[in-house]
Every structure is written in structure tokens, then in C-alpha cells.
Design a protein around this motif. Structure first.
Motif, PDB file in Angstrom:
ATOM      1  N   THR A   1      -0.854 -23.459  -2.527  1.00 43.58           N
ATOM      2  CA  THR A   1      -0.466 -24.144  -1.295  1.00 43.58           C
ATOM      3  C   THR A   1      -1.688 -24.606  -0.520  1.00 43.58           C
ATOM      4  OG1 THR A   1      -0.293 -22.011  -0.144  1.00 43.58           O
ATOM      5  CG2 THR A   1       1.716 -22.914  -1.099  1.00 43.58           C
ATOM      6  N   ILE A   2      -1.597 -25.821  -0.005  1.00 43.55           N
ATOM      7  CA  ILE A   2      -2.734 -26.406   0.708  1.00 43.55           C
ATOM      8  C   ILE A   2      -2.979 -25.714   2.042  1.00 43.55           C
ATOM      9  CG2 ILE A   2      -1.397 -28.177   1.928  1.00 43.55           C
ATOM     10  CD1 ILE A   2      -3.753 -30.100   1.307  1.00 43.55           C
ATOM     11  N   GLU A   3      -1.964 -25.044   2.575  1.00 41.55           N
ATOM     12  CA  GLU A   3      -2.135 -24.346   3.846  1.00 41.55           C
ATOM     13  C   GLU A   3      -3.168 -23.231   3.756  1.00 41.55           C
ATOM     14  OE1 GLU A   3       1.578 -26.608   4.135  1.00 41.55           O
ATOM     15  OE2 GLU A   3       0.656 -25.384   2.568  1.00 41.55           O
ATOM     16  N   LEU A   4      -3.408 -22.706   2.546  1.00 40.28           N
ATOM     17  CA  LEU A   4      -4.420 -21.659   2.352  1.00 40.28           C
ATOM     18  C   LEU A   4      -5.785 -22.262   2.033  1.00 40.28           C
ATOM     19  CD1 LEU A   4      -3.935 -18.514   2.460  1.00 40.28           C
ATOM     20  CD2 LEU A   4      -1.829 -19.859   2.236  1.00 40.28           C
ATOM     21  N   ARG A   5      -5.829 -23.549   1.699  1.00 39.53           N
ATOM     22  CA  ARG A   5      -7.102 -24.196   1.367  1.00 39.53           C
ATOM     23  C   ARG A   5      -8.000 -24.232   2.602  1.00 39.53           C
ATOM     24  NH1 ARG A   5      -9.432 -29.426   1.664  1.00 39.53           N
ATOM     25  NH2 ARG A   5     -10.790 -29.894  -0.111  1.00 39.53           N
ATOM     26  N   HIS A   6      -9.196 -23.704   2.470  1.00 43.97           N
ATOM     27  CA  HIS A   6     -10.190 -23.649   3.555  1.00 43.97           C
ATOM     28  C   HIS A   6      -9.659 -22.928   4.789  1.00 43.97           C
ATOM     29  CE1 HIS A   6     -12.315 -27.489   1.809  1.00 43.97           C
ATOM     30  NE2 HIS A   6     -12.350 -26.447   0.986  1.00 43.97           N
ATOM     31  N   ALA A   7      -8.684 -22.026   4.593  1.00 46.72           N
ATOM     32  CA  ALA A   7      -8.159 -21.246   5.715  1.00 46.72           C
ATOM     33  C   ALA A   7      -9.135 -20.132   6.064  1.00 46.72           C
ATOM     34  CB  ALA A   7      -6.790 -20.660   5.355  1.00 46.72           C
ATOM     35  N   ALA A   8      -9.566 -20.085   7.314  1.00 42.04           N
ATOM     36  CA  ALA A   8     -10.586 -19.121   7.740  1.00 42.04           C
ATOM     37  C   ALA A   8      -9.954 -17.824   8.229  1.00 42.04           C
ATOM     38  CB  ALA A   8     -11.439 -19.735   8.849  1.00 42.04           C
TER      39      ALA A   8
ATOM     40  N   ALA B   1      -1.493 -35.263   1.012  1.00 45.43           N
ATOM     41  CA  ALA B   1      -1.573 -33.815   0.844  1.00 45.43           C
ATOM     42  C   ALA B   1      -0.178 -33.201   0.717  1.00 45.43           C
ATOM     43  CB  ALA B   1      -2.306 -33.198   2.034  1.00 45.43           C
ATOM     44  N   LYS B   2      -0.071 -32.183  -0.131  1.00 44.14           N
ATOM     45  CA  LYS B   2       1.218 -31.518  -0.354  1.00 44.14           C
ATOM     46  C   LYS B   2       1.450 -30.449   0.721  1.00 44.14           C
ATOM     47  CE  LYS B   2       0.420 -30.416  -4.710  1.00 44.14           C
ATOM     48  NZ  LYS B   2       0.633 -29.964  -6.091  1.00 44.14           N
ATOM     49  N   GLU B   3       1.621 -30.927   1.941  1.00 45.77           N
ATOM     50  CA  GLU B   3       1.872 -30.023   3.066  1.00 45.77           C
ATOM     51  C   GLU B   3       3.353 -29.649   3.098  1.00 45.77           C
ATOM     52  OE1 GLU B   3      -1.434 -32.333   5.853  1.00 45.77           O
ATOM     53  OE2 GLU B   3       0.718 -32.656   6.111  1.00 45.77           O
ATOM     54  N   TRP B   4       3.616 -28.377   3.253  1.00 42.61           N
ATOM     55  CA  TRP B   4       4.988 -27.875   3.199  1.00 42.61           C
ATOM     56  C   TRP B   4       5.865 -28.512   4.269  1.00 42.61           C
ATOM     57  CZ3 TRP B   4       7.704 -24.505   6.647  1.00 42.61           C
ATOM     58  CH2 TRP B   4       8.894 -24.008   6.141  1.00 42.61           C
ATOM     59  N   GLU B   5       5.399 -28.518   5.499  1.00 42.39           N
ATOM     60  CA  GLU B   5       6.218 -29.057   6.580  1.00 42.39           C
ATOM     61  C   GLU B   5       6.457 -30.552   6.393  1.00 42.39           C
ATOM     62  OE1 GLU B   5       4.693 -28.165  10.442  1.00 42.39           O
ATOM     63  OE2 GLU B   5       5.769 -26.261  10.551  1.00 42.39           O
ATOM     64  N   THR B   6       5.426 -31.286   5.984  1.00 40.49           N
ATOM     65  CA  THR B   6       5.555 -32.728   5.805  1.00 40.49           C
ATOM     66  C   THR B   6       6.536 -33.056   4.689  1.00 40.49           C
ATOM     67  OG1 THR B   6       3.277 -33.037   6.551  1.00 40.49           O
ATOM     68  CG2 THR B   6       4.278 -34.844   5.330  1.00 40.49           C
ATOM     69  N   ILE B   7       6.371 -32.389   3.539  1.00 39.17           N
ATOM     70  CA  ILE B   7       7.249 -32.663   2.404  1.00 39.17           C
ATOM     71  C   ILE B   7       8.685 -32.219   2.696  1.00 39.17           C
ATOM     72  CG2 ILE B   7       7.705 -32.018   0.001  1.00 39.17           C
ATOM     73  CD1 ILE B   7       4.720 -32.042  -0.471  1.00 39.17           C
ATOM     74  N   ARG B   8       8.826 -31.101   3.397  1.00 39.33           N
ATOM     75  CA  ARG B   8      10.165 -30.638   3.751  1.00 39.33           C
ATOM     76  C   ARG B   8      10.858 -31.645   4.678  1.00 39.33           C
ATOM     77  NH1 ARG B   8      11.689 -25.359   7.314  1.00 39.33           N
ATOM     78  NH2 ARG B   8      10.415 -26.555   8.759  1.00 39.33           N
ATOM     79  N   ALA B   9      10.097 -32.261   5.580  1.00 40.57           N
ATOM     80  CA  ALA B   9      10.671 -33.259   6.486  1.00 40.57           C
ATOM     81  C   ALA B   9      11.152 -34.475   5.707  1.00 40.57           C
ATOM     82  CB  ALA B   9       9.630 -33.673   7.525  1.00 40.57           C
ATOM     83  N   TYR B  10      10.390 -34.896   4.686  1.00 38.00           N
ATOM     84  CA  TYR B  10      10.836 -36.014   3.852  1.00 38.00           C
ATOM     85  C   TYR B  10      12.101 -35.650   3.084  1.00 38.00           C
ATOM     86  CZ  TYR B  10       6.396 -38.412   4.744  1.00 38.00           C
ATOM     87  OH  TYR B  10       5.332 -39.039   5.336  1.00 38.00           O
TER      88      TYR B  10
END
Length: 610
Positions: free
Chosen positions: A469-476, A333-342
Motif C-alpha cells: 500500500t502506498i500509504e506506508l510508502r515513505h511513512a515516517a 498513485a494507488k491511493e485507497w481513498e481515491t480509488i475507493r471514491a472512483y
């Protein structure tokens, strides 16, 4: 038509134009042929033939046929498998070719239903939407194609049982001529594989070979969005230059004479990566930072296979020596925090694998604020509302000047009427008189338009953030609003979410007619904002203003509900700011009086028709 109303109509028209025609105003740049373009052999890693590339170019192999589509269970059962199981992913590696071709994400489901299947990222050859990673060595001096492992090579498991964060696995293959190939695969706690390939030479003579990694995709993905705001296809970074190539662009690449396939090569000097990006998921090859490699994109129209390749320099392997090559594979998944850490660990520009768009200078900070607000509040809907307040606060100095100017324009209305009477039909005299009046009173009629114009890039950037952004995907948010990246699920048909009835399919005629509660509130908020001022006397202006809120209501009804939440909040704050500032300058908006007048005009018009 007075200047204030002209500005509002102009800004509205521009907003409408930007939203609907962005793809035409800002087309993606055409990919430029690279000067390092070389002749490559077309490859189909799914098929039986071994690599046949010459080491001078360091390229991968050729193909024969594409397997017919079959059920996933049959494809998975074709060879022995090594299980992958980490806190975030589950899947398997095929010993046939040593492919990483079965991977699912534990944290993500296909829909908001808790019983929905988890998202599958990689799939084996032979299945629909086959998509996998393959590694190997292109034979060089002293080697024939059959001397190196190919797509159909049966590897043996030398070390390990299940690939996990703590336990890598090692595959081995002996070519029977003194060369032993090994492939050690490790994975971290998120989505990054580390693949270390090695060759031990006991053949009695020196040989050479070029290590490579391939991500292959059989046909275009069936479920891709095909929407201008989103890039799906190849994404690669080459020494600081980001390139996005669509599937249609790949089919337009030049045909290579040797094999009839289409390809483009970029020589990367130090840092880069290449892979396929989807809406929320990505598979990317990442050679070790600081090392040169060839970044290759291919399309074989004979087999409808797209490929992204990282071809490392040819290595000389002396008798008795062992050489190794390491490449990372991001699949997840293209998660911002994960990709930024890489990226922080050395993968240059990796955060740009997320499609920030042309307004990246706005989308990046807007997402940063939204992300941290969500972490603080714990609810994405309220985070969007909080973000709107912050954006309005940042723009308040400009808004204040604008509303003050508008209030002064109201005060000058009697003088403007006198100028019109004095000028008669002489438009030039009228314009000169108005300019002198503005200069004398220090009023800028265009300033009322500036805050609305500034809203256009902000609106589009937030739309981009919510959409990609995936952070908004299925965000309730609350109640029926369980996915802020999707259109409003409420409708008159389900009593705005009170009844357990699904809303019409987004984009359908029924969805356009039976809009949800959020678009309705949007239309009302725009309509009330208009009522801060009396309706214009010009019939054309009256008609435009009367229809504008409701046109926007239906137009934005199919947009992401999170975006509509932003727009409602923005309108509400704007109404409050303008009301308070106008009152502070002696002008008391008669909102309810203007509403009554609008209805009385409609009644009179209806009586006149009778």
C-alpha cells in the motif's frame, strides 16, 4: 519433549515456512484461454503505420519499427505539446498521435529527500521505459487505414490551452475526405482523465469504425521489484472477475497467425477495466460502466512492447451524423481513498486494483483499521502499535484459554513425571496415561499452539499491507525511521542512528551482520518471552530455544521496519498477558531466575569443554 514445547517449536517452524515459502504454497493461478479469443493484428502505437484492423474484430493496428532510446528532452520536443497542470499532476499531451505520454505526480518523490525528483508515471515513446496512452478508431466499412487518425497523425489544438481541472482541451483532425475527428480530454482533481472521441461524417456516404484506447509499455519496467508478494503487470476486471497477468505470462500467450504477436481477448458484457499496475502506480483504461467492450492484452516480441487495450463496439456513422465514445484513463498513485471514491462512482471492483493478495479477507480490514488509526493519530508508526493492541484484544479470549491451559500443564508436571517413571520405556502406555490425565483434568495440550498459529495469517497480511500500500510508502515514525516500508536504517555502524552514516544496502552481507535497533529489540523480546518458563531439560530442545530468537532477529532484519515494530509490540503484549494470567493461576514465572540459570548452564558447558 513436553507437549507445550512441541507446540511452540511446531508453530515457529510453520511461521518460518509460511514467510519464506509462500510463493510455492500459494502460486498464482495460470490464466485460462478465453473462449472469445479472436485473431488480432499486433500493434505498436509508437510507430508510423496506421491501424489496419478489420472492424469485425474491433482491433487496433500494426507496427514496423521501434524508435531508439533517446533523452526525454528530445522525445518531448518531437511535436507540439499541450501542458497538463492540476493540483496533483503535471505533464503534457503530444499533438503527435494525441498521446497522453508525459505525466508526473506532484505529491510523491522518488526518495524521502525533499529535493528528490517527483515521481514520473508516463513517458513518451523513444525514452527508456516508454509508457503512454493512445486513442483512435479502427477502420471499418467504407474506410481505409489512412482515413482514420494513426499514431503519427498531427492533431491541431481546437479548444483550450492548458489541461486543468476546470479547463478541458479539444484536439481535431480532418482526413480531407469529409470526416472530422475530435478528441476532448478532461481531468479531475486527482488522477482520472476522461477522453471523449467523436467523428463527424460529411463524406456523402455511411462508414463504420471501432473506437479504442491503448496503454503501451516498451519492455518491462527497469525498476520493478520482482518479489513474489507483489503483482506487477496487467490487472483487469471483467464483469466481476479479477485477473492478474505477469509480464512473463504475457510472453507465453498464444501467437496470432496474422501478425506473429501474442494476445488474449476477453469479451466484457457490462463492467470492466484493464491496465498496467506497478508497486505504487497504475495506468488503467476504464470504458463507460454498463457498456460492452473487448479487453485485450498483447505482447509483440518483435518489438518488446506490452499493450493493454479496450476496444469498443463498431459504430455506424451515417452521412451527416456525429458519433461519440467516452473512455476514462486512470494514471496515478494507488491511493485507497481515491480509488475507493472512483469505485463508489460506478467503476466496479476498482478497489481490487490494489494487490490485496490471497488473504484479502484479512488484508482489507487490517488496512482499513490502520488507515483510520493513522488519520486519528497522525503518525503511521504509532498507528501500527495501536493496531497491534486492537488485534491482540480481539484475540485475547483465545489467548486467555491458551495461557490458562499452559498454566494447568505446569500444574500437571509432577503427575506427568510419575507417569513417565511408571511407564518406563513403554511409550504406548505412557501416551495412554497422558491422554487419560488430560481428559480427567480437562486440559487440551494443543490449545497453547492456537494463538501462535493465528498469528501467521495476521503477520503475513500485515506484511502484505505494509509492503504493497502506498500509504506506508515513505511513512515516517520518529528520528531515523522515516520510511516504515523500508528496512531499519539504523545499524551498529552509525551507532543506531546517532551518526549521519547510511546503513548498508538492504540484502547485503553487511546489512545482515550489522542489524538495526529494531531487529535487535525483536530478538530480545522473543528471548524474554521464552524466559517465562524454565528451559527444557532435553539438550536438543535447549539448543533450539537458545537459537530461535536470534535466528528470527536476523531473518526479519531485512523486512519492512513497520512490520518489525508490529512484531516487537506483539511480543511485548504477549509477554505481559502470559505473565499476568500465569500468576493469576498460582504459577509465578521466575523470569530473572530463568535468565540466570541459562547463563549458568552456558558457563558450566564451557567449563566442561575445557
Amino acid at each position: 519433549m513436553d507437549d507445550q514445547n512441541k507446540n511452540l517449536i511446531l508453530a515457529t517452524a510453520l511461521s518460518f515456512l509460511v514467510i519464506l515459502a509462500w510463493s510455492f504454497l500459494m502460486p498464482a493461478p495460470e490464466p485460462k484461454p478465453d473462449s472469445t479469443q479472436t485473431e488480432l493484428a499486433a500493434a505498436d502505437p509508437a510507430t508510423a503505420s496506421a491501424p489496419t484492423a478489420a472492424p469485425a474484430t474491433g482491433t487496433t493496428g500494426t507496427a514496423s519499427t521501434t524508435p531508439a532510446t533517446q533523452p526525454a528532452e528530445e522525445a518531448l520536443a518531437k511535436a507540439a505539446r499541450i501542458k497538463i497542470d492540476t493540483p496533483r499532476v503535471i505533464g503534457s499531451i503530444s499533438t503527435l498521435g494525441g498521446r497522453i505520454d508525459d505525466l508526473s505526480l506532484k505529491d510523491y518523490r522518488e526518495t524521502t529527500d525533499d529535493n528528490s525528483p517527483i515521481v514520473k508515471v508516463l513517458q513518451p515513446a523513444g525514452t527508456e521505459d516508454a509508457y503512454y496512452a493512445l486513442y483512435g478508431w479502427a477502420p471499418g466499412a467504407g474506410l481505409a487505414p489512412e482515413d482514420v487518425p494513426g499514431p503519427q497523425t498531427e492533431w491541431s489544438l481546437e479548444k483550450g490551452e492548458t489541461l486543468s481541472v476546470e479547463n478541458p482541451v479539444t484536439l481535431a483532425w480532418d482526413n480531407g475526405k469529409g470526416l472530422t475527428f475530435r478528441r476532448t480530454i478532461a481531468i479531475d482533481a486527482d488522477y482520472m482523465f476522461t477522453v471523449t472521441q467523436s467523428v463527424t461524417n460529411a463524406s456523402g456516404g455511411a462508414v463504420s469504425a471501432a473506437p479504442y484506447g491503448i496503454i503501451a509499455r516498451h519492455g518491462e519496467p527497469k525498476n520493478r521489484k520482482k518479489f513474489f508478494i507483489l503483482h506487477e503487470g496487467i490487472v483487469r476486471m471483467s464483469d466481476g472477475t479479477l485477473e492478474e497477468t505477469t509480464y512473463s505470462d504475457l510472453t507465453d500467450l498464444p501467437v496470432l497467425p496474422a501478425e506473429g504477436a501474442k494476445a488474449e481477448v476477453i469479451q466484457v458484457a457490462e463492467n470492466g477495466w484493464i491496465g498496467f499496475t506497478d508497486h505504487f502506480w497504475m495506468a488503467t483504461l476504464v470504458p463507460s460502466p454498463g457498456n460492452a467492450f473487448k479487453s485485450v492484452v498483447k505482447y509483440d516480441d518483435r518489438r518488446d512492447i506490452y499493450q493493454a487495450e479496450a476496444v469498443l463496439p463498431t459504430q455506424q456513422i451515417a452521412d451527416g451524423a456525429t458519433v461519440t465514445a467516452t473512455t476514462q484513463l486512470f494514471a496515478g498513485a494507488k491511493e485507497w481513498e481515491t480509488i475507493r471514491a472512483y469505485e463508489a462512482k460506478g467503476i466496479a471492483g476498482f478497489i481490487d486494483s490494489i494487490d490485496w493478495g490471497w488473504f484479502f479477507f484479512l488484508t482489507k480490514p487490517i488496512f482499513w483499521m490502520l488507515h483510520h488509526l493513522h488519520n486519528l493519530i497522525g503518525n503511521m508508526g504509532w498507528a501500527i502499535i495501536a493496531l497491534t493492541f486492537i488485534l491482540k484484544a480481539l484475540l485475547f479470549p483465545l489467548a486467555y484459554k491458551s495461557y490458562v491451559s499452559m498454566a494447568k500443564m505446569k500444574e500437571l508436571q509432577p503427575q506427568m513425571e510419575k507417569l513417565k517413571e511408571a511407564a518406563g520405556g513403554d511409550r504406548q502406555k505412557m501416551q495412554q496415561g497422558m491422554m487419560e490425565l488430560y481428559k480427567r483434568e480437562k486440559v487440551n495440550p494443543a490449545s497453547g499452539c492456537l494463538p501462535i498459529l493465528l498469528q501467521i495469517p495476521i503477520f503475513f497480511s500485515l506484511y502484505k499491507v505494509i509492503f504493497v500500500t502506498i500509504e506506508l510508502r515513505h511513512a515516517a515514525w520518529f528520528g531515523p525511521f522515516q520510511d516504515l516500508s523500508a528496512p531499519d536504517p539504523t545499524t551498529l555502524l552509525n551507532l543506531f542512528g546517532l551518526l549521519p552514516i547510511a546503513a548498508p544496502e538492504p540484502g547485503s552481507i553487511m546489512a545482515l551482520i550489522f542489524i538495526g535497533i529494531l531487529p535487535l529489540l525483536l530478538g530480545i523480546s522473543m528471548w524474554l518471552q521464552q524466559k517465562l518458563n524454565p528451559a527444557p531439560t532435553d539438550p536438543t530442545q535447549q539448543m533450539v530455544f537458545a537459537w530461535m530468537p536470534w535466528i528470527f532477529m536476523f531473518m526479519l532484519g531485512g523486512f519492512a521496519s513497520g512490520l518489525v515494530v508490529y512484531w516487537i509490540t506483539n511480543n511485548t503484549i504477549t509477554f505481559t498477558q502470559q505473565y499476568i494470567i500465569m500468576r493469576s493461576h498460582g504459577h509465578k514465572p521466575d523470569v530473572f531466575g530463568n535468565i540466570r540459570k541459562s547463563f549458568s548452564r552456558k558457563a558450566k558447558a564451557a567449563d566442561a569443554k575445557k
